[in-house]
Scaffold this active site. Structure first.
Site, PDB file in Angstrom:
ATOM      1  N   CYS A   1       0.864  -1.177   0.000  1.00 17.20           N
ATOM      2  CA  CYS A   1       0.000   0.000   0.000  1.00 17.20           C
ATOM      3  C   CYS A   1       0.899   1.224   0.000  1.00 17.20           C
ATOM      4  CB  CYS A   1      -0.931   0.018   1.208  1.00 17.20           C
ATOM      5  SG  CYS A   1      -2.335   1.135   0.931  1.00 17.20           S
TER       6      CYS A   1
ATOM      7  N   CYS B   1      -0.057   4.185   1.824  1.00 14.48           N
ATOM      8  CA  CYS B   1      -0.420   5.162   2.864  1.00 14.48           C
ATOM      9  C   CYS B   1       0.677   5.450   3.880  1.00 14.48           C
ATOM     10  CB  CYS B   1      -1.718   4.757   3.560  1.00 14.48           C
ATOM     11  SG  CYS B   1      -1.758   3.072   4.156  1.00 14.48           S
TER      12      CYS B   1
ATOM     13  N   CYS C   1      -4.122   6.049   0.518  1.00 14.25           N
ATOM     14  CA  CYS C   1      -3.565   4.805  -0.023  1.00 14.25           C
ATOM     15  C   CYS C   1      -3.231   4.892  -1.514  1.00 14.25           C
ATOM     16  CB  CYS C   1      -4.528   3.653   0.243  1.00 14.25           C
ATOM     17  SG  CYS C   1      -4.857   3.431   2.003  1.00 14.25           S
TER      18      CYS C   1
ATOM     19  N   LYS D   1     -11.892  -5.297   3.084  1.00 15.89           N
ATOM     20  CA  LYS D   1     -11.279  -4.435   4.090  1.00 15.89           C
ATOM     21  C   LYS D   1     -12.222  -3.285   4.370  1.00 15.89           C
ATOM     22  CE  LYS D   1      -7.184  -1.717   5.184  1.00 15.89           C
ATOM     23  NZ  LYS D   1      -5.910  -1.190   4.681  1.00 15.89           N
TER      24      LYS D   1
ATOM     25  N   ARG E   1      -2.607   3.102  13.003  1.00 18.06           N
ATOM     26  CA  ARG E   1      -2.298   4.354  12.297  1.00 18.06           C
ATOM     27  C   ARG E   1      -1.270   5.170  13.048  1.00 18.06           C
ATOM     28  NH1 ARG E   1      -8.331   5.844  10.189  1.00 18.06           N
ATOM     29  NH2 ARG E   1      -8.408   4.111   8.700  1.00 18.06           N
TER      30      ARG E   1
ATOM     31  N   LYS F   1     -10.931  -8.033   6.971  1.00 15.39           N
ATOM     32  CA  LYS F   1     -10.297  -7.167   7.959  1.00 15.39           C
ATOM     33  C   LYS F   1     -11.233  -6.027   8.324  1.00 15.39           C
ATOM     34  CE  LYS F   1      -6.194  -4.265   8.631  1.00 15.39           C
ATOM     35  NZ  LYS F   1      -4.968  -3.707   8.086  1.00 15.39           N
TER      36      LYS F   1
HETATM   37 ZN   LIG Z   1      -3.200   2.006   2.791  1.00 19.68          ZN
END
Ligand SMILES: [Zn+2]
Length: 315
Positions: free
Chosen positions: A118, A120, A128, A188, A198, A241
């Site tokens: 990803c 992000c 993302c 997700k 995060r 998820k």
């Molecule tokens: Zn991401």
């Protein structure tokens, strides 16, 4: 079926050994994947050890402990030194995950190395994918995800796990990597349970949120469509998820598809138990084992969990 008094279900619950004989679900360490954050330097999170960050060198030592305890698989997230608008650190051959992969590959040849694919953690804005007109541009992002996945495999990844939720990303990665297993974060959800992650990954979006690409928590049928599409695009494993708030989705995916099903027991699920245990409200080990058993019972063949290393000691 005969009823009471001919039938008494308590008969088989009398002793530990009797209960074990008829137990339907068992936890097997071989089904568990330990997620790790790798960054420029180590920083230990005492309250949430699973959210700690490791330098490449410390990660090699840490995974050495995991391997010694019987752990077999890890999932890597990278925290780069610098971020930019495109997230170019994600596909840098000398990027943090790539360096970690080469070090781990050399040190632990048998360890299964999965990587989260990803952008992000690498984008300055924390989304993302690339931003165009205030939104994440799907098709333009695909090319960058492919570059990232390819660079991970070249550095030694055994499997890649795209978590971005762009449409078509599995097909794009499959096209570039015909031989590599793809563990798709197929269903997700845009979940409130990602908070501690995060913070650890420094990937909180600087504006807006991820509901424009991650799934609406209210939808289960849509999860099956996501799974169906990802399988058609060449995914090998389908992931749901988070796990605990979505056990019904895990069960539905298990019943509909014959491929391996994964579940991600996310940072918030882990942190809730940790916090409750620290406050004396419940026993961490018992609550964690019950949680992981529930996820397995729901139908997950493999489970990503921050308790994996603890589980190795508990089993
Ligand atoms: Zn991401």
């Amino acid at each position: 079926m005969s009823a009471f008094p001919a039938t008494r279900l308590r008969r088989l619950r009398r002793t530990d050994a009797l209960r074990a004989l008829v137990r339907e679900t068992r936890l097997d360490l071989a089904d568990f994947v330990m997620p790790y954050f790798v960054g420029p330097s180590s920083s230990r999170n005492e309250a949430l050890p699973g959210m700690s960050r490791f330098s490449v060198e410390d990660l090699v030592a840490e995974t050495g402990e995991l391997v010694a305890l019987g752990g077999t698989a890890v999932l890597l997230f990278g925290i780069p030194e610098e971020k930019d608008d495109e997230g170019s650190g994600a596909w840098d051959d000398d990027g943090i995950v790539q360096r970690a992969l080469r070090a781990l590959r050399a040190e632990h040849p048998g360890l299964v190395l999965l990587t989260d694919v990803c952008l992000c953690e690498y984008t300055a804005h924390g989304h993302c994918g690339v931003i165009r007109d205030g939104e994440v541009a799907n098709d333009e992002t695909l090319e960058l995800l492919v570059r990232t996945a390819v660079s991970h495999v070249e550095a030694g990844a055994d499997a890649v796990a795209p978590s971005d939720m762009m449409d078509g990303r599995v097909a794009a990665i499959r096209d570039a990597l015909p031989e590599t297993p793809i563990v798709s974060y197929a269903a997700k959800y845009a979940s409130a349970f990602y908070g501690p992650f995060r913070e650890a990954a420094e990937s909180t979006p600087s504006f807006g949120d991820r509901r424009g690409y991650q799934m609406d928590p209210a939808n289960a049928r849509e999860a099956l469509r996501e799974c169906e599409l990802d399988l058609a695009e060449g995914a090998d494993v389908l992931m749901v998820k988070p796990a605990l708030p979505y056990l019904d989705v895990i069960r539905a995916v298990r019943e509909r598809f014959d491929c391996p099903v994964a579940a991600y027991n996310v940072s918030g699920e882990y942190a809730m138990v940790k916090a409750a245990a620290a406050a004396g409200h419940l026993d961490e080990r018992a609550a964690a084992l019950e949680s992981l058993t529930a996820i397995t019972r729901a139908g997950a063949d493999l489970v990503f969990s921050y308790w994996t290393k603890d589980l190795a000691r508990w089993l």
